[in-house]
Design a protein around this motif. Structure first.
Motif, PDB file in Angstrom:
ATOM      1  N   PHE A 121       0.828  -1.211   0.000  1.00 35.34           N
ATOM      2  CA  PHE A 121       0.000   0.000   0.000  1.00 35.34           C
ATOM      3  C   PHE A 121       0.862   1.261   0.000  1.00 35.34           C
ATOM      4  N   PHE A 122       1.933   1.229   0.815  1.00 33.79           N
ATOM      5  CA  PHE A 122       2.809   2.397   0.924  1.00 33.79           C
ATOM      6  C   PHE A 122       3.467   2.703  -0.423  1.00 33.79           C
ATOM      7  N   ASP A 123       3.923   1.668  -1.114  1.00 32.60           N
ATOM      8  CA  ASP A 123       4.579   1.870  -2.398  1.00 32.60           C
ATOM      9  C   ASP A 123       3.594   2.350  -3.463  1.00 32.60           C
ATOM     10  N   ARG A 124       2.329   1.956  -3.332  1.00 37.08           N
ATOM     11  CA  ARG A 124       1.321   2.367  -4.311  1.00 37.08           C
ATOM     12  C   ARG A 124       0.849   3.798  -4.094  1.00 37.08           C
ATOM     13  N   ALA A 125       0.955   4.281  -2.868  1.00 39.93           N
ATOM     14  CA  ALA A 125       0.432   5.619  -2.542  1.00 39.93           C
ATOM     15  C   ALA A 125       1.186   6.686  -3.322  1.00 39.93           C
ATOM     16  N   GLU A 126       0.451   7.678  -3.807  1.00 41.41           N
ATOM     17  CA  GLU A 126       1.075   8.772  -4.537  1.00 41.41           C
ATOM     18  C   GLU A 126       1.807   9.683  -3.560  1.00 41.41           C
ATOM     19  N   LYS A 127       3.108   9.885  -3.789  1.00 46.44           N
ATOM     20  CA  LYS A 127       3.915  10.704  -2.890  1.00 46.44           C
ATOM     21  C   LYS A 127       5.117  11.255  -3.635  1.00 46.44           C
ATOM     22  N   GLU A 128       5.554  12.438  -3.232  1.00 49.19           N
ATOM     23  CA  GLU A 128       6.713  13.059  -3.859  1.00 49.19           C
ATOM     24  C   GLU A 128       8.007  12.394  -3.414  1.00 49.19           C
ATOM     25  N   ASP A 129       8.097  12.110  -2.114  1.00 43.80           N
ATOM     26  CA  ASP A 129       9.284  11.466  -1.555  1.00 43.80           C
ATOM     27  C   ASP A 129       8.988   9.970  -1.412  1.00 43.80           C
ATOM     28  N   PRO A 130       9.793   9.101  -2.022  1.00 43.20           N
ATOM     29  CA  PRO A 130       9.500   7.667  -1.944  1.00 43.20           C
ATOM     30  C   PRO A 130       9.585   7.096  -0.539  1.00 43.20           C
ATOM     31  N   ASN A 131      10.212   7.839   0.380  1.00 35.85           N
ATOM     32  CA  ASN A 131      10.401   7.325   1.741  1.00 35.85           C
ATOM     33  C   ASN A 131       9.375   7.825   2.744  1.00 35.85           C
ATOM     34  N   PHE A 132       8.562   8.830   2.356  1.00 33.32           N
ATOM     35  CA  PHE A 132       7.653   9.438   3.319  1.00 33.32           C
ATOM     36  C   PHE A 132       6.347   9.843   2.637  1.00 33.32           C
ATOM     37  N   LEU A 133       5.299   9.851   3.444  1.00 26.01           N
ATOM     38  CA  LEU A 133       4.012  10.426   3.033  1.00 26.01           C
ATOM     39  C   LEU A 133       3.825  11.737   3.778  1.00 26.01           C
ATOM     40  N   SER A 134       3.592  12.807   3.044  1.00 24.05           N
ATOM     41  CA  SER A 134       3.311  14.086   3.697  1.00 24.05           C
ATOM     42  C   SER A 134       1.914  14.043   4.294  1.00 24.05           C
ATOM     43  N   SER A 160      -5.127  11.945   1.899  1.00 22.92           N
ATOM     44  CA  SER A 160      -5.770  11.486   0.670  1.00 22.92           C
ATOM     45  C   SER A 160      -5.869   9.969   0.641  1.00 22.92           C
ATOM     46  N   PHE A 161      -4.818   9.288   1.104  1.00 18.04           N
ATOM     47  CA  PHE A 161      -4.827   7.824   1.082  1.00 18.04           C
ATOM     48  C   PHE A 161      -5.774   7.256   2.135  1.00 18.04           C
ATOM     49  N   LEU A 162      -5.699   7.768   3.362  1.00 19.76           N
ATOM     50  CA  LEU A 162      -6.485   7.202   4.460  1.00 19.76           C
ATOM     51  C   LEU A 162      -7.968   7.509   4.334  1.00 19.76           C
ATOM     52  N   LEU A 163      -8.323   8.576   3.626  1.00 28.45           N
ATOM     53  CA  LEU A 163      -9.738   8.885   3.431  1.00 28.45           C
ATOM     54  C   LEU A 163     -10.457   7.773   2.667  1.00 28.45           C
ATOM     55  N   GLN A 164      -9.711   6.973   1.934  1.00 27.61           N
ATOM     56  CA  GLN A 164     -10.309   5.865   1.188  1.00 27.61           C
ATOM     57  C   GLN A 164     -10.903   4.816   2.120  1.00 27.61           C
ATOM     58  N   SER A 165     -10.520   4.867   3.401  1.00 23.73           N
ATOM     59  CA  SER A 165     -11.049   3.900   4.367  1.00 23.73           C
ATOM     60  C   SER A 165     -12.517   4.155   4.681  1.00 23.73           C
ATOM     61  N   GLY A 166     -12.981   5.387   4.453  1.00 28.91           N
ATOM     62  CA  GLY A 166     -14.362   5.725   4.775  1.00 28.91           C
ATOM     63  C   GLY A 166     -14.561   6.179   6.206  1.00 28.91           C
ATOM     64  N   LEU A 167     -13.506   6.215   7.006  1.00 29.80           N
ATOM     65  CA  LEU A 167     -13.626   6.679   8.391  1.00 29.80           C
ATOM     66  C   LEU A 167     -13.828   8.198   8.411  1.00 29.80           C
ATOM     67  N   PRO A 168     -14.520   8.707   9.422  1.00 31.52           N
ATOM     68  CA  PRO A 168     -14.683  10.170   9.543  1.00 31.52           C
ATOM     69  C   PRO A 168     -13.328  10.852   9.685  1.00 31.52           C
ATOM     70  N   GLN A 169     -13.249  12.091   9.204  1.00 31.19           N
ATOM     71  CA  GLN A 169     -11.989  12.820   9.278  1.00 31.19           C
ATOM     72  C   GLN A 169     -11.535  13.020  10.716  1.00 31.19           C
ATOM     73  N   SER A 170     -12.500  13.155  11.637  1.00 31.99           N
ATOM     74  CA  SER A 170     -12.128  13.335  13.043  1.00 31.99           C
ATOM     75  C   SER A 170     -11.375  12.116  13.566  1.00 31.99           C
ATOM     76  N   GLU A 171     -11.819  10.924  13.166  1.00 32.13           N
ATOM     77  CA  GLU A 171     -11.145   9.702  13.611  1.00 32.13           C
ATOM     78  C   GLU A 171      -9.794   9.538  12.909  1.00 32.13           C
ATOM     79  N   LEU A 172      -9.749   9.880  11.624  1.00 33.49           N
ATOM     80  CA  LEU A 172      -8.469   9.807  10.919  1.00 33.49           C
ATOM     81  C   LEU A 172      -7.470  10.803  11.504  1.00 33.49           C
TER      82      LEU A 172
END
Length: 363
Positions: free
Chosen positions: A147-160, A166-178
């Motif tokens: 999943f980490f490698d598939r996520a769109e990111k500028e730095d291959p080692n980190f997610l801003s 953007s990635f975690l919102l795909q889970s459908g959880l409320p933003q407050s919980e995320l």
């Protein structure tokens, strides 16, 4: 696996209907819920909380039940009404599988009873997943790496922050919980998620989707997991503090370390002079014969890894500079005094004007 009986009222919530599967919402207790969630993650090959029919069939065949029994289970759950299996439908099917394996009557009423043991699935050990142990296994880690490698990111080692959101919102959880999950997963507070911090975020997200509450503080096993680096060039916080102490003593309160002082420290490591000269050329980015903290600590860490058997890098590894820089940002040590912004002209250890060949320090 021997199971204790659970009060029936904990097992079902027939007052609610899952709008997608059209089946009553099954309310598994904590002890079984995590095991069922583990099985769902194993069957959900795409990681999108939906299991395609052909994938479900192949997974259920690992139950060792005859195809005609699996066909009967399929019909009981009225699976043909939906294009795929969501978590609720899959849980109901697993309960029916358990019923068949234990010679119980096959019916939806039995599926919602509390005294069925966990289903047997060939090749999977469910016992360790009976309780939420805050343990990210190697299997989960490898899954999260995909999943980490598939996520769109500028730095291959980190997610801003925005990339992770953007990635975690795909889970459908409320933003407050995320948001709560983010605050726990970003253990070093640098507003980026390293791979291991991403694993923690995914683990907490999956736990929440399985009905687990989000902890108020990060559990110790997850914190320890996040603090370990898979990249030798990512400097642990404790080692950064050691390098800070070494720098502060040698620099005498200044934010720049003269080349003569750095040379003395590096020479004491026992690394051959010709290798120290190569390291100096790598770290002295300003080419002025003096080092700031990040440059000094980079040299110390490269020397440490060299003595442990790692080869000399051809450049400063991104993980090395990032891990050192973020520790400066998160502390009051060395308030940004960059050699780029300084007008002072330093000299090399031999009193010569600094030149691009600062490896002369080690000749």
């Amino acid at each position: 696996i021997k199971q204790t009986k659970i009060p029936r009222q904990l097992m079902s919530n027939t007052n609610k209907i899952d709008p997608e599967s059209k089946l009553p919402v099954i309310g598994l207790p904590r002890s079984q819920r995590n095991a069922y969630n583990f099985l769902f993650q194993k069957a959900d090959l795409r990681g999108n909380n939906k299991i395609e029919y052909n994938e479900a069939i192949e997974f259920l065949r690992k139950s060792s039940l005859p195809d005609q029994v699996l066909h009967q289970i399929w019909n009981l759950a009225a699976i043909a009404q939906t294009p795929h299996l969501n978590k609720n439908a899959f849980f109901v099917i697993l309960r029916l599988v358990s019923a068949a394996q234990n010679q119980a009557q096959l019916s939806l009423q039995v599926a919602y009873q509390a005294d069925l043991p966990l289903p047997y699935i060939e090749g999977l050990s469910i016992k360790s997943h009976l309780f939420y142990e805050w343990n990210i296994s190697d299997d989960l880690k490898n899954r999260y790496r995909i999943f980490f490698d598939r996520a769109e990111k500028e730095d291959p080692n980190f997610l801003s922050g925005p990339e992770a959101k953007s990635f975690l919102l795909q889970s459908g959880l409320p933003q407050s919980e995320l948001g709560a999950i983010w605050r726990l997963a970003d253990t070093d507070g640098d507003t980026n998620l390293s791979f291991r911090e991403f694993c923690v975020a995914m683990y907490l997200t999956h736990g929440r989707l399985a009905g687990e509450p989000i902890p108020s503080v990060i559990p110790t096993p997850l914190k320890e997991f996040a603090s370990v680096s898979d990249d030798p060039y990512e400097v642990p916080s404790g080692l950064v503090l050691q390098y800070k102490d070494d720098f502060a003593r040698a620099a005498g309160g200044s934010d720049m370390l003269p080349g003569t002082a750095a040379r003395e420290i590096f020479m004491r490591t026992g690394v051959p002079v010709n290798q120290l000269a190569v390291i100096w050329d790598l770290i002295d980015t300003s080419k002025r014969g003096v080092l700031d903290f990040v440059e000094f600590a980079s040299g110390m860490h490269i020397i440490k890894l060299l003595k442990e058997g790692y080869p000399l890098p051809t450049g400063i590894p991104p993980a090395l500079r990032h891990s050192l820089s973020k520790n400066i940002q998160n502390s009051t040590f060395l308030q940004a005094s960059s050699p780029i912004n300084s007008n002072t002209r330093s000299t090399s250890p031999r009193g010569m004007p600094a030149s691009p060949t600062n490896s002369l320090i080690f000749i």
